[in-house]
Design a protein around this motif. Sequence first.
Motif, PDB file in Angstrom:
ATOM      1  N   ALA A 131       0.329  -4.078  21.033  1.00  0.00           N
ATOM      2  CA  ALA A 131       1.720  -4.031  20.999  1.00  0.00           C
ATOM      3  C   ALA A 131       2.415  -5.225  21.726  1.00  0.00           C
ATOM      4  O   ALA A 131       3.556  -5.070  21.723  1.00  0.00           O
ATOM      5  N   HIS A 132       1.606  -6.409  21.654  1.00  0.00           N
ATOM      6  CA  HIS A 132       2.225  -7.563  22.394  1.00  0.00           C
ATOM      7  C   HIS A 132       3.161  -8.342  21.266  1.00  0.00           C
ATOM      8  O   HIS A 132       3.855  -9.153  21.806  1.00  0.00           O
ATOM      9  N   TYR A 133       3.132  -7.923  19.997  1.00  0.00           N
ATOM     10  CA  TYR A 133       4.007  -8.428  18.857  1.00  0.00           C
ATOM     11  C   TYR A 133       5.109  -7.555  18.529  1.00  0.00           C
ATOM     12  O   TYR A 133       5.705  -7.787  17.359  1.00  0.00           O
ATOM     13  N   LEU A 134       5.194  -6.293  19.148  1.00  0.00           N
ATOM     14  CA  LEU A 134       6.307  -5.435  18.733  1.00  0.00           C
ATOM     15  C   LEU A 134       7.502  -5.849  19.171  1.00  0.00           C
ATOM     16  O   LEU A 134       8.121  -5.132  19.961  1.00  0.00           O
ATOM     17  N   THR A 135       7.940  -6.950  18.586  1.00  0.00           N
ATOM     18  CA  THR A 135       9.477  -7.461  19.019  1.00  0.00           C
ATOM     19  C   THR A 135      10.408  -6.287  18.251  1.00  0.00           C
ATOM     20  O   THR A 135      10.006  -5.703  17.346  1.00  0.00           O
ATOM     21  N   GLU A 136      11.930  -6.780  18.277  1.00  0.00           N
ATOM     22  CA  GLU A 136      12.916  -6.116  17.725  1.00  0.00           C
ATOM     23  C   GLU A 136      12.485  -6.238  16.270  1.00  0.00           C
ATOM     24  O   GLU A 136      12.795  -5.073  15.504  1.00  0.00           O
ATOM     25  N   GLU A 137      12.433  -7.273  15.816  1.00  0.00           N
ATOM     26  CA  GLU A 137      12.473  -7.750  14.350  1.00  0.00           C
ATOM     27  C   GLU A 137      10.911  -6.831  13.703  1.00  0.00           C
ATOM     28  O   GLU A 137      11.061  -6.348  12.663  1.00  0.00           O
ATOM     29  N   ASN A 138       9.968  -7.242  14.477  1.00  0.00           N
ATOM     30  CA  ASN A 138       8.771  -6.536  13.956  1.00  0.00           C
ATOM     31  C   ASN A 138       8.697  -5.276  13.871  1.00  0.00           C
ATOM     32  O   ASN A 138       8.416  -4.598  12.924  1.00  0.00           O
ATOM     33  N   ALA A 139       9.180  -4.547  15.058  1.00  0.00           N
ATOM     34  CA  ALA A 139       9.390  -3.111  14.986  1.00  0.00           C
ATOM     35  C   ALA A 139      10.203  -2.492  13.702  1.00  0.00           C
ATOM     36  O   ALA A 139       9.877  -1.672  13.069  1.00  0.00           O
ATOM     37  N   LEU A 188      16.870   4.478  15.294  1.00  0.00           N
ATOM     38  CA  LEU A 188      18.047   3.845  14.826  1.00  0.00           C
ATOM     39  C   LEU A 188      18.235   3.783  13.082  1.00  0.00           C
ATOM     40  O   LEU A 188      19.327   4.246  12.389  1.00  0.00           O
ATOM     41  N   LEU A 189      16.771   3.658  12.524  1.00  0.00           N
ATOM     42  CA  LEU A 189      16.471   3.916  11.035  1.00  0.00           C
ATOM     43  C   LEU A 189      16.429   5.535  10.546  1.00  0.00           C
ATOM     44  O   LEU A 189      16.265   5.502   9.378  1.00  0.00           O
ATOM     45  N   LYS A 190      16.423   6.258  11.453  1.00  0.00           N
ATOM     46  CA  LYS A 190      16.313   7.745  11.328  1.00  0.00           C
ATOM     47  C   LYS A 190      15.213   7.919  10.377  1.00  0.00           C
ATOM     48  O   LYS A 190      15.013   8.595   9.662  1.00  0.00           O
ATOM     49  N   SER A 191      14.052   7.459  11.005  1.00  0.00           N
ATOM     50  CA  SER A 191      12.695   7.626  10.105  1.00  0.00           C
ATOM     51  C   SER A 191      11.688   8.445  11.071  1.00  0.00           C
ATOM     52  O   SER A 191      11.729   8.321  12.206  1.00  0.00           O
ATOM     53  N   SER A 192      10.991   9.305  10.418  1.00  0.00           N
ATOM     54  CA  SER A 192       9.931  10.159  10.950  1.00  0.00           C
ATOM     55  C   SER A 192       8.650   9.372  11.192  1.00  0.00           C
ATOM     56  O   SER A 192       7.724   9.917  11.890  1.00  0.00           O
ATOM     57  N   SER A 193       8.584   8.109  10.785  1.00  0.00           N
ATOM     58  CA  SER A 193       7.266   7.449  10.579  1.00  0.00           C
ATOM     59  C   SER A 193       7.701   6.066  11.120  1.00  0.00           C
ATOM     60  O   SER A 193       8.821   5.647  11.223  1.00  0.00           O
ATOM     61  N   ALA A 232       0.928  -1.185   0.013  1.00  0.00           N
ATOM     62  CA  ALA A 232       0.101   0.102   0.096  1.00  0.00           C
ATOM     63  C   ALA A 232       0.923   1.129   0.157  1.00  0.00           C
ATOM     64  O   ALA A 232       0.617   2.274  -0.696  1.00  0.00           O
ATOM     65  N   SER A 233       1.822   1.269   0.813  1.00  0.00           N
ATOM     66  CA  SER A 233       2.829   2.475   0.901  1.00  0.00           C
ATOM     67  C   SER A 233       3.436   2.669  -0.424  1.00  0.00           C
ATOM     68  O   SER A 233       3.448   3.865  -1.039  1.00  0.00           O
ATOM     69  N   ASN A 234       3.950   1.404  -1.231  1.00  0.00           N
ATOM     70  CA  ASN A 234       4.403   1.806  -2.433  1.00  0.00           C
ATOM     71  C   ASN A 234       3.452   2.266  -3.472  1.00  0.00           C
ATOM     72  O   ASN A 234       3.792   2.727  -4.686  1.00  0.00           O
ATOM     73  N   ASN A 235       2.169   2.179  -3.166  1.00  0.00           N
ATOM     74  CA  ASN A 235       1.213   2.775  -4.079  1.00  0.00           C
ATOM     75  C   ASN A 235       0.602   4.052  -3.808  1.00  0.00           C
ATOM     76  O   ASN A 235      -0.164   4.522  -3.960  1.00  0.00           O
ATOM     77  N   ASN A 236       1.571   4.760  -2.801  1.00  0.00           N
ATOM     78  CA  ASN A 236       1.273   5.989  -2.423  1.00  0.00           C
ATOM     79  C   ASN A 236       0.140   6.201  -1.547  1.00  0.00           C
ATOM     80  O   ASN A 236      -0.843   7.270  -1.964  1.00  0.00           O
ATOM     81  N   SER A 248       8.499  -0.998   6.285  1.00  0.00           N
ATOM     82  CA  SER A 248       7.348  -0.942   5.593  1.00  0.00           C
ATOM     83  C   SER A 248       6.740   0.324   5.271  1.00  0.00           C
ATOM     84  O   SER A 248       5.959   0.336   4.333  1.00  0.00           O
ATOM     85  N   LYS A 249       7.080   1.200   5.989  1.00  0.00           N
ATOM     86  CA  LYS A 249       6.716   2.532   5.754  1.00  0.00           C
ATOM     87  C   LYS A 249       5.458   3.209   6.226  1.00  0.00           C
ATOM     88  O   LYS A 249       4.529   3.956   5.749  1.00  0.00           O
TER      89      LYS A 249
END
Length: 299
Positions: free
Chosen positions: A89-97, A145-150, A76-80, A103-104
Amino acid sequence: MGLPFFISIEPTTSCNLRCPQCPSGLREFTRPTGMLQNQLFEKIILQTKKHLHSLTFYFQGEPYLNPDFLKMVSFASNNNIFTITSTNAHYLTEENAKQTILSKLDKLIISVDGITQEVYEKYRIGGHFDKVIEGTKEILKQKKLLKSSSPHVVWQFVVFKTNEHQIEAVKKLGKELGVDEVKIKTAQIYDFENGHDLIPDLEEYSRYKKGDSGKYELKNKLLNQCWRMWQGCVITWDGKIVPCCFDKDAKYKLGNLEKDTFESIWFSESYNNFRRSILKSRDQIDICTNCTEGTKIYE
């Protein structure tokens, strides 16, 4: 009438919690339950992307339980398309985060509903408040860490009698952790007419008031209008279109995207008949009788 600029899509009906005012939590669906498949999702996006501004990835269930969820967000993000989801939030592990950032995803709503385990678990039955804190910290860490605003991270606090004493404290804690926003929201209560243990005492945070008859009623007047019927809709995990998020059990199915195109359903006679019924006698439509759309209190 044009095509809608926002839709909600249900990644799954499954949830790890047992919240008492939620069909997923109660395990009380009469409709089929399951997981949105990536093939159907991409088909929907390709049909709607030209007129779609934003996409909400939730209806019922916990989105992160769908293994393809973040792949769908990326598509969806790639389609603007502006993307939003809500999680416990129970599945916001390091990898999922990390993958959430990549994923943007534009907006992430985290349900809090209490800032101590004792209060949190009174509604979020089976949940662990420390998981909410860990997940929140992890998503904020990965953003840095990823210097992302979103994504824009929102702590959402639904007010019940059980947690209304923590409203100011949740605002303070959210600010200390560094979330972008703390949203205070009123609760929808089933069978509210005779009162309910979850209806807050603080009137400004309740959707309901006691009427002259002694019964509880919605604060706002139920008018024969609803802008949502012309500007958005909800799509269930198996491709059914329903009018809005108050139709939690998909009682009012207006079309099936496994068989027909989005545009043909949106302009269909059955959809227009439902819109007309809203304008004529909204109080006769059961999903509308507990709706606060149009009220000036917190949504």
